[in-house]
Design a protein around this motif. Structure first.
Motif, PDB file in Angstrom:
ATOM      1  N   LYS A  64       0.863  -1.178   0.000  1.00 49.84           N
ATOM      2  CA  LYS A  64       0.000   0.000   0.000  1.00 49.84           C
ATOM      3  C   LYS A  64       0.902   1.231   0.000  1.00 49.84           C
ATOM      4  O   LYS A  64       1.554   1.541   0.993  1.00 49.84           O
ATOM      5  CB  LYS A  64      -0.895  -0.004   1.235  1.00 49.84           C
ATOM      6  CG  LYS A  64      -1.892   1.118   1.295  1.00 49.84           C
ATOM      7  CD  LYS A  64      -2.743   0.959   2.551  1.00 49.84           C
ATOM      8  CE  LYS A  64      -3.890   1.898   2.617  1.00 49.84           C
ATOM      9  NZ  LYS A  64      -4.663   1.688   3.860  1.00 49.84           N
ATOM     10  N   PHE A  65       0.945   1.911  -1.148  1.00 49.13           N
ATOM     11  CA  PHE A  65       1.736   3.125  -1.271  1.00 49.13           C
ATOM     12  C   PHE A  65       0.860   4.296  -0.871  1.00 49.13           C
ATOM     13  O   PHE A  65      -0.304   4.378  -1.266  1.00 49.13           O
ATOM     14  CB  PHE A  65       2.237   3.291  -2.709  1.00 49.13           C
ATOM     15  CG  PHE A  65       3.206   2.221  -3.116  1.00 49.13           C
ATOM     16  CD1 PHE A  65       4.543   2.318  -2.778  1.00 49.13           C
ATOM     17  CD2 PHE A  65       2.769   1.107  -3.809  1.00 49.13           C
ATOM     18  CE1 PHE A  65       5.442   1.324  -3.147  1.00 49.13           C
ATOM     19  CE2 PHE A  65       3.658   0.115  -4.176  1.00 49.13           C
ATOM     20  CZ  PHE A  65       4.997   0.228  -3.844  1.00 49.13           C
ATOM     21  N   GLN A  66       1.442   5.212  -0.089  1.00 51.10           N
ATOM     22  CA  GLN A  66       0.672   6.341   0.414  1.00 51.10           C
ATOM     23  C   GLN A  66       1.426   7.646   0.200  1.00 51.10           C
ATOM     24  O   GLN A  66       2.653   7.696   0.330  1.00 51.10           O
ATOM     25  CB  GLN A  66       0.382   6.177   1.902  1.00 51.10           C
ATOM     26  CG  GLN A  66      -0.471   4.965   2.209  1.00 51.10           C
ATOM     27  CD  GLN A  66      -0.721   4.793   3.689  1.00 51.10           C
ATOM     28  OE1 GLN A  66       0.212   4.750   4.476  1.00 51.10           O
ATOM     29  NE2 GLN A  66      -1.990   4.701   4.058  1.00 51.10           N
ATOM     30  N   SER A  67       0.668   8.679  -0.103  1.00 52.48           N
ATOM     31  CA  SER A  67       1.188  10.034  -0.240  1.00 52.48           C
ATOM     32  C   SER A  67       0.063  10.982   0.123  1.00 52.48           C
ATOM     33  O   SER A  67      -1.102  10.699  -0.170  1.00 52.48           O
ATOM     34  CB  SER A  67       1.642  10.287  -1.677  1.00 52.48           C
ATOM     35  OG  SER A  67       1.936  11.664  -1.867  1.00 52.48           O
ATOM     36  N   ARG A  68       0.424  12.084   0.707  1.00 52.17           N
ATOM     37  CA  ARG A  68      -0.608  13.078   1.039  1.00 52.17           C
ATOM     38  C   ARG A  68      -1.091  13.828  -0.194  1.00 52.17           C
ATOM     39  O   ARG A  68      -2.035  14.604  -0.120  1.00 52.17           O
ATOM     40  CB  ARG A  68      -0.084  14.051   2.091  1.00 52.17           C
ATOM     41  CG  ARG A  68       0.106  13.380   3.420  1.00 52.17           C
ATOM     42  CD  ARG A  68       0.455  14.356   4.482  1.00 52.17           C
ATOM     43  NE  ARG A  68       0.598  13.644   5.752  1.00 52.17           N
ATOM     44  CZ  ARG A  68       0.634  14.228   6.906  1.00 52.17           C
ATOM     45  NH1 ARG A  68       0.548  15.529   6.985  1.00 52.17           N
ATOM     46  NH2 ARG A  68       0.766  13.517   7.994  1.00 52.17           N
ATOM     47  N   ALA A  69      -0.449  13.572  -1.336  1.00 50.50           N
ATOM     48  CA  ALA A  69      -0.837  14.245  -2.575  1.00 50.50           C
ATOM     49  C   ALA A  69      -1.813  13.435  -3.412  1.00 50.50           C
ATOM     50  O   ALA A  69      -2.428  13.970  -4.325  1.00 50.50           O
ATOM     51  CB  ALA A  69       0.411  14.534  -3.406  1.00 50.50           C
ATOM     52  N   THR A  70      -1.954  12.138  -3.101  1.00 51.92           N
ATOM     53  CA  THR A  70      -2.786  11.255  -3.928  1.00 51.92           C
ATOM     54  C   THR A  70      -3.567  10.289  -3.051  1.00 51.92           C
ATOM     55  O   THR A  70      -3.303  10.161  -1.858  1.00 51.92           O
ATOM     56  CB  THR A  70      -1.929  10.420  -4.895  1.00 51.92           C
ATOM     57  OG1 THR A  70      -1.133   9.507  -4.135  1.00 51.92           O
ATOM     58  CG2 THR A  70      -1.032  11.279  -5.757  1.00 51.92           C
ATOM     59  N   ALA A  71      -4.446   9.569  -3.696  1.00 51.50           N
ATOM     60  CA  ALA A  71      -5.120   8.459  -3.022  1.00 51.50           C
ATOM     61  C   ALA A  71      -4.103   7.328  -2.850  1.00 51.50           C
ATOM     62  O   ALA A  71      -3.069   7.293  -3.523  1.00 51.50           O
ATOM     63  CB  ALA A  71      -6.303   7.982  -3.856  1.00 51.50           C
ATOM     64  N   ASP A  72      -4.398   6.400  -1.957  1.00 51.00           N
ATOM     65  CA  ASP A  72      -3.522   5.243  -1.760  1.00 51.00           C
ATOM     66  C   ASP A  72      -3.476   4.404  -3.027  1.00 51.00           C
ATOM     67  O   ASP A  72      -4.451   4.333  -3.782  1.00 51.00           O
ATOM     68  CB  ASP A  72      -4.031   4.368  -0.609  1.00 51.00           C
ATOM     69  CG  ASP A  72      -3.914   5.057   0.746  1.00 51.00           C
ATOM     70  OD1 ASP A  72      -3.301   6.136   0.828  1.00 51.00           O
ATOM     71  OD2 ASP A  72      -4.462   4.506   1.714  1.00 51.00           O
ATOM     72  N   LEU A  73      -2.344   3.769  -3.249  1.00 48.98           N
ATOM     73  CA  LEU A  73      -2.156   2.878  -4.386  1.00 48.98           C
ATOM     74  C   LEU A  73      -1.826   1.498  -3.840  1.00 48.98           C
ATOM     75  O   LEU A  73      -0.832   1.329  -3.147  1.00 48.98           O
ATOM     76  CB  LEU A  73      -1.020   3.385  -5.285  1.00 48.98           C
ATOM     77  CG  LEU A  73      -0.617   2.503  -6.455  1.00 48.98           C
ATOM     78  CD1 LEU A  73      -1.782   2.352  -7.441  1.00 48.98           C
ATOM     79  CD2 LEU A  73       0.596   3.091  -7.156  1.00 48.98           C
ATOM     80  N   ILE A  74      -2.685   0.540  -4.126  1.00 48.78           N
ATOM     81  CA  ILE A  74      -2.479  -0.833  -3.650  1.00 48.78           C
ATOM     82  C   ILE A  74      -1.999  -1.669  -4.821  1.00 48.78           C
ATOM     83  O   ILE A  74      -2.580  -1.630  -5.905  1.00 48.78           O
ATOM     84  CB  ILE A  74      -3.765  -1.403  -3.040  1.00 48.78           C
ATOM     85  CG1 ILE A  74      -4.157  -0.549  -1.825  1.00 48.78           C
ATOM     86  CG2 ILE A  74      -3.574  -2.867  -2.656  1.00 48.78           C
ATOM     87  CD1 ILE A  74      -5.486  -0.889  -1.217  1.00 48.78           C
ATOM     88  N   MET A  75      -0.919  -2.424  -4.576  1.00 47.93           N
ATOM     89  CA  MET A  75      -0.282  -3.187  -5.630  1.00 47.93           C
ATOM     90  C   MET A  75       0.070  -4.574  -5.117  1.00 47.93           C
ATOM     91  O   MET A  75       0.469  -4.726  -3.963  1.00 47.93           O
ATOM     92  CB  MET A  75       0.996  -2.437  -6.042  1.00 47.93           C
ATOM     93  CG  MET A  75       1.526  -2.741  -7.393  1.00 47.93           C
ATOM     94  SD  MET A  75       2.966  -1.697  -7.779  1.00 47.93           S
ATOM     95  CE  MET A  75       2.225  -0.089  -7.977  1.00 47.93           C
TER      96      MET A  75
END
Length: 109
Positions: free
Chosen positions: A4-15
């Motif tokens: 689960k990639f997270q950034s305050r600039a985007t929604a989470d990205l699950i890979m």
């Protein structure tokens, strides 16, 4: 276990594991524990991913033309069953990195 990639600039990205581990390895990050791609590291990460995408497309084109490339190892060669290109797999991650850089945010997992 998915990443689960997270950034305050985007929604989470699950890979899925295999894809996330491959992309992280391409940018020189360890996959055995949580990590961070700092704002300063993002341009290099994007460049590394884009170069890997270009290399993958060149290998696919060579394989499609029936050319043998002795420099391509079995690990790097696309599998005939791998119909999803590296470009397709990396695109959401590259977009996340770009948006994070534009807003001055790190990416974590």
């Amino acid at each position: 276990m998915p990443y689960k990639f997270q950034s305050r600039a985007t929604a989470d990205l699950i890979m899925l594991d295999a894809t996330a581990q491959r992309l992280l390895a391409l940018i020189g990050k360890e996959t055995d524990r949580p990590g961070i791609i700092t704002l300063e590291q993002i341009p290099g990460a994007i460049a590394a991913l884009e170069q890997a995408v270009q290399n993958d497309e060149a290998r696919r084109a060579a394989a499609g033309n029936g050319q043998d490339d002795e420099e391509v190892s079995e690990d790097d060669a696309p599998s005939p069953r791998d119909s999803v290109s590296l470009r397709q797999r990396a695109a959401p991650f590259i977009e996340m990195l770009g948006r994070s850089a534009a807003e001055g945010r790190d990416v974590t997992w």
